[in-house]
Design a protein around this motif. Sequence first.
Motif, PDB file in Angstrom:
ATOM      1  N   ILE A   1       0.818  -1.048  -0.003  1.00 37.87           N
ATOM      2  CA  ILE A   1      -0.153   0.165  -0.051  1.00 37.87           C
ATOM      3  C   ILE A   1       0.881   1.870   0.518  1.00 37.87           C
ATOM      4  N   ALA A   2       1.925   1.691   0.894  1.00 36.36           N
ATOM      5  CA  ALA A   2       3.093   3.066   1.093  1.00 36.36           C
ATOM      6  C   ALA A   2       3.912   2.497  -0.492  1.00 36.36           C
ATOM      7  N   ASN A   3       4.480   1.722  -1.055  1.00 35.90           N
ATOM      8  CA  ASN A   3       5.054   1.642  -1.532  1.00 35.90           C
ATOM      9  C   ASN A   3       4.134   1.802  -3.100  1.00 35.90           C
ATOM     10  N   HIS A   4       2.953   1.232  -3.588  1.00 38.92           N
ATOM     11  CA  HIS A   4       2.197   1.529  -4.536  1.00 38.92           C
ATOM     12  C   HIS A   4       1.894   3.597  -3.955  1.00 38.92           C
ATOM     13  N   PHE A   5       1.413   4.010  -3.141  1.00 41.64           N
ATOM     14  CA  PHE A   5       1.329   5.738  -2.227  1.00 41.64           C
ATOM     15  C   PHE A   5       2.733   5.715  -2.882  1.00 41.64           C
ATOM     16  N   PHE A   6       3.681   5.401  -2.956  1.00 43.33           N
ATOM     17  CA  PHE A   6       4.476   6.269  -2.423  1.00 43.33           C
ATOM     18  C   PHE A   6       5.171   6.211  -4.495  1.00 43.33           C
ATOM     19  N   TYR A   7       5.091   5.235  -5.174  1.00 45.40           N
ATOM     20  CA  TYR A   7       5.060   6.033  -7.109  1.00 45.40           C
ATOM     21  C   TYR A   7       4.327   6.066  -7.513  1.00 45.40           C
ATOM     22  N   LEU A   8       2.481   6.295  -6.958  1.00 45.33           N
ATOM     23  CA  LEU A   8       1.716   7.346  -7.610  1.00 45.33           C
ATOM     24  C   LEU A   8       2.286   8.306  -6.937  1.00 45.33           C
ATOM     25  N   LEU A   9       2.526   8.755  -5.864  1.00 47.99           N
ATOM     26  CA  LEU A   9       2.923  10.176  -5.554  1.00 47.99           C
ATOM     27  C   LEU A   9       4.204  10.973  -6.559  1.00 47.99           C
ATOM     28  N   SER A  10       5.260   9.606  -6.515  1.00 48.60           N
ATOM     29  CA  SER A  10       6.876  10.512  -7.446  1.00 48.60           C
ATOM     30  C   SER A  10       6.137  10.815  -8.961  1.00 48.60           C
ATOM     31  N   GLU A  11       5.857   9.372 -10.184  1.00 46.03           N
ATOM     32  CA  GLU A  11       5.281   9.002 -11.033  1.00 46.03           C
ATOM     33  C   GLU A  11       3.949   9.736 -11.309  1.00 46.03           C
ATOM     34  N   GLY A  12       2.961   8.827 -10.619  1.00 48.74           N
ATOM     35  CA  GLY A  12       1.464   9.467 -11.459  1.00 48.74           C
ATOM     36  C   GLY A  12       1.362   8.384 -11.710  1.00 48.74           C
ATOM     37  N   SER A  13      -0.201   8.379 -12.228  1.00 53.63           N
ATOM     38  CA  SER A  13      -0.699   6.827 -12.398  1.00 53.63           C
ATOM     39  C   SER A  13      -0.674   6.448 -14.012  1.00 53.63           C
ATOM     40  N   GLY A  14      -0.514   5.958 -14.220  1.00 53.17           N
ATOM     41  CA  GLY A  14      -0.593   5.122 -16.127  1.00 53.17           C
ATOM     42  C   GLY A  14       0.752   4.657 -16.845  1.00 53.17           C
ATOM     43  N   ALA A  15       0.426   4.416 -18.060  1.00 53.08           N
ATOM     44  CA  ALA A  15       1.604   4.422 -18.231  1.00 53.08           C
ATOM     45  C   ALA A  15       2.518   4.725 -19.167  1.00 53.08           C
ATOM     46  N   LYS A  16       4.236   4.399 -18.904  1.00 55.53           N
ATOM     47  CA  LYS A  16       4.969   5.695 -18.847  1.00 55.53           C
ATOM     48  C   LYS A  16       6.283   4.524 -18.652  1.00 55.53           C
ATOM     49  N   VAL A  17       7.979   4.913 -19.472  1.00 54.04           N
ATOM     50  CA  VAL A  17       8.329   4.529 -19.899  1.00 54.04           C
ATOM     51  C   VAL A  17       9.938   5.268 -18.876  1.00 54.04           C
ATOM     52  N   ILE A  18      10.537   4.716 -17.713  1.00 59.21           N
ATOM     53  CA  ILE A  18      11.109   5.250 -16.476  1.00 59.21           C
ATOM     54  C   ILE A  18      12.642   4.449 -16.231  1.00 59.21           C
ATOM     55  N   ASN A  19      14.260   5.125 -17.663  1.00 58.41           N
ATOM     56  CA  ASN A  19      14.901   4.449 -17.399  1.00 58.41           C
ATOM     57  C   ASN A  19      14.604   2.713 -18.283  1.00 58.41           C
ATOM     58  N   GLY A  20      14.262   3.164 -18.958  1.00 58.18           N
ATOM     59  CA  GLY A  20      13.995   2.109 -20.518  1.00 58.18           C
ATOM     60  C   GLY A  20      12.736   0.808 -19.499  1.00 58.18           C
ATOM     61  N   VAL A  21      12.346   0.567 -18.312  1.00 60.71           N
ATOM     62  CA  VAL A  21      11.583  -0.162 -17.466  1.00 60.71           C
ATOM     63  C   VAL A  21       9.852   0.234 -17.176  1.00 60.71           C
ATOM     64  N   SER A  22       9.038   0.110 -18.185  1.00 62.50           N
ATOM     65  CA  SER A  22       7.597   0.472 -18.408  1.00 62.50           C
ATOM     66  C   SER A  22       6.432   0.075 -16.686  1.00 62.50           C
ATOM     67  N   TYR A  23       6.276   0.742 -16.914  1.00 59.94           N
ATOM     68  CA  TYR A  23       5.244   1.005 -15.411  1.00 59.94           C
ATOM     69  C   TYR A  23       3.831   1.270 -16.249  1.00 59.94           C
ATOM     70  N   ASN A  24       2.733   0.426 -15.533  1.00 59.10           N
ATOM     71  CA  ASN A  24       1.294   0.815 -15.774  1.00 59.10           C
ATOM     72  C   ASN A  24       0.807   0.944 -14.859  1.00 59.10           C
ATOM     73  N   SER A  25       0.566   2.176 -13.867  1.00 56.09           N
ATOM     74  CA  SER A  25       0.058   2.384 -12.539  1.00 56.09           C
ATOM     75  C   SER A  25      -1.293   2.527 -12.075  1.00 56.09           C
ATOM     76  N   PRO A  26      -2.311   1.450 -11.128  1.00 58.17           N
ATOM     77  CA  PRO A  26      -3.516   1.702 -11.393  1.00 58.17           C
ATOM     78  C   PRO A  26      -3.662   2.672 -10.523  1.00 58.17           C
ATOM     79  N   THR A  27      -5.301   2.861  -9.728  1.00 59.06           N
ATOM     80  CA  THR A  27      -5.135   3.817  -8.848  1.00 59.06           C
ATOM     81  C   THR A  27      -7.108   2.625  -8.701  1.00 59.06           C
ATOM     82  N   SER A  28      -7.258   2.842  -7.193  1.00 59.08           N
ATOM     83  CA  SER A  28      -8.113   1.914  -6.763  1.00 59.08           C
ATOM     84  C   SER A  28      -9.861   2.608  -6.991  1.00 59.08           C
ATOM     85  N   ASP A  29      -9.398   4.084  -7.043  1.00 60.30           N
ATOM     86  CA  ASP A  29     -10.747   4.772  -7.307  1.00 60.30           C
ATOM     87  C   ASP A  29     -11.094   5.361  -8.766  1.00 60.30           C
TER      88      ASP A  29
END
Length: 675
Positions: A457-485
Amino acid sequence: MRSNSSRRRTSHIVAVAGVTALLAAAVQAGATSSAAPAKPLANKGNPAHMAVSLSPSQRAELLRDATSARTSTAKDIGLGAKEALVVRDVIKDADGTVHTRYERTYGGLPVLGGDLVVDTAKSGATTHVVKATNATLKVADLTPDVTTAAAEKQAVSRAKALGSTKSAADSARKVIWAASGKPVLAYETVVGGLQDDGTPNELHVITDAATGKKLYEYQGIENATGTGNTQYSGAVSLTTTQSGSNYNLTDGDRGGHKTYNLNHGTSGTGTLFSQTSNTWGNSTTSNAATAGADAHYGAAETWDFYKNTFGRSGIKNNGVGAYSRVHYGNSYVNAFWDDGCFCMTYGDGSGNADPLTAIDVAGHEMSHGVTSNTAGLNYSGESGGLNEATSDIFGTGVEFYANNSTDVGDYLIGEKIDINGDGTPLRYMDKPSKDGGSADSWYSGVGNLDVHYSSGIANHFFYLLSEGSGAKVINGVSYNSPTSDGLPVTGIGRDKALQIWYRALTTKFTSTTNYAAARTGTLAAAGELYGTTGAEYKAVQDAWAAVAVGARSGGGGGGGTSFENTADVSIPDNGAAVTSSVTVSGRTGNAPTNLAVAVDIVHTWRGDLVIDLVAPDGSTYRLKSSSSSDSADNVQATYTVNASSEVANGVWKLKVQDVAAQDTGYINSWKLTFP
């Protein structure tokens, strides 16, 4: 299997008093300490609220001052006659505010869960108190009915069930247990030895001294689970020490940190790495110094990260280095931090082929030491999840800080340790559930998960606070962070997110902080660093809401006008209903069909609670009914009410009643949002 009538007491109760209510006062004190308000720095925030770097003598002087004044401080903050304060740590802000962390004693006994932080303005006035518990410390009898031997027997039995081979406890002492429920006289028993996987054991068991009931347990040795490939950091610079014709792995630039070779032993320090050449290892496990070089490098990067990011000088902030031990045990597939030796230890992995010496693992484990010497988050329940997440957050910070081309910064934990043999990391911060066990967002009972999974929960919070939600590529790594709401979150950048988390950890969190209180603490930290009206404060609200902790900055719907009451209101146990009011003004006509009511209530066994919204004309709208089977803690939820028959302007009330005995709490805050 427990029946619904059997009331199970949870062990991760929290009460953070006055963080939100006193925020404005704290900010105001900072603003008036100079001729003009200090301008926020790009990433670190308002310099007035940043910790200053203290020399050892300055820190010692502040500690002496706090110790000398502890009696008057205890009286000033309303402690009882039998209570006393023990100074633990001190941090000073640029505006002169001093944050002093204390332990408490009662009748001369240590109070577990009684820790607190007192903020003192430059003028000497107390402006802010954060407590691990709001419960009144009052124990009628300090003579135990249960013998020490009985408590030790219970603890040894529990340790054996977890794999220990010890036949006797290492120690037992009388304490006051205040971390959950009503404070009671108890025993704290510690059992050592080894766990079934070879990890050193330091099981702490808390036993009620009147009934013999086990109240709580936690493991003093904190692990990061993993096995796989050795992390090679490539060619790196190491600070070493020359003695005669030999060099050894002693870092004189970083508090004298030393790196030792245990040579597959499981006790002591082993042998300090020493050789005639100042080139260490050969990038393979055929040379024992390879793991030593990785560990030494990881410790140096962790030290530099804390020093240059937060002004923290070493794990204890006293300029003293810890030490590292590599080649622990045989085929030991873990790494751990141990407060007892003030040291970091690495196993060699399966078949002694893959030492667990990745940069983020080093940062993770040594950050357990920082947590232990600041908030002291209990290693169980929701506070245990926050403890683990804090290490993941700062371990990630270390990895990005190191800027190593062989191991670029990412939001994957232990990605260089191939635990499953398929190249997958231990944990994912953007979507924690990808590991198959971690929680993406908060739910009742999440504190019952292993702390490495509730940390999601806190790891997800920190990622969202840092990078925001949705699909993106950072340093060559692909992320796609969802939100509960299902609503988007806009990140504020990792640098600011780290500053907010560190300030909350060191000045707002206590041993019993849970996710609701972590939200309160990080909002207070964000407000102090960046103000309460800017993007940073709103992003903290939205990122927590996105993991189902509290409401959005716009009341849960991405916009609207909100009216909020953040004053604490105590809820009597099995007593009369209490209310908290907000006055709505400036609206025209009636309330909407989708009036959002965001509720944040801290209360054990939330099934005891009945919650209503009361309109200005006295009409009531049921938000939550009682439930004898709902044993989870706290109510953090946003309810939608069709209030279209009510005039919008006027005094609205949140009405809360506890309809069953044994559990207590308080209204932390609530908010009405008109779309």
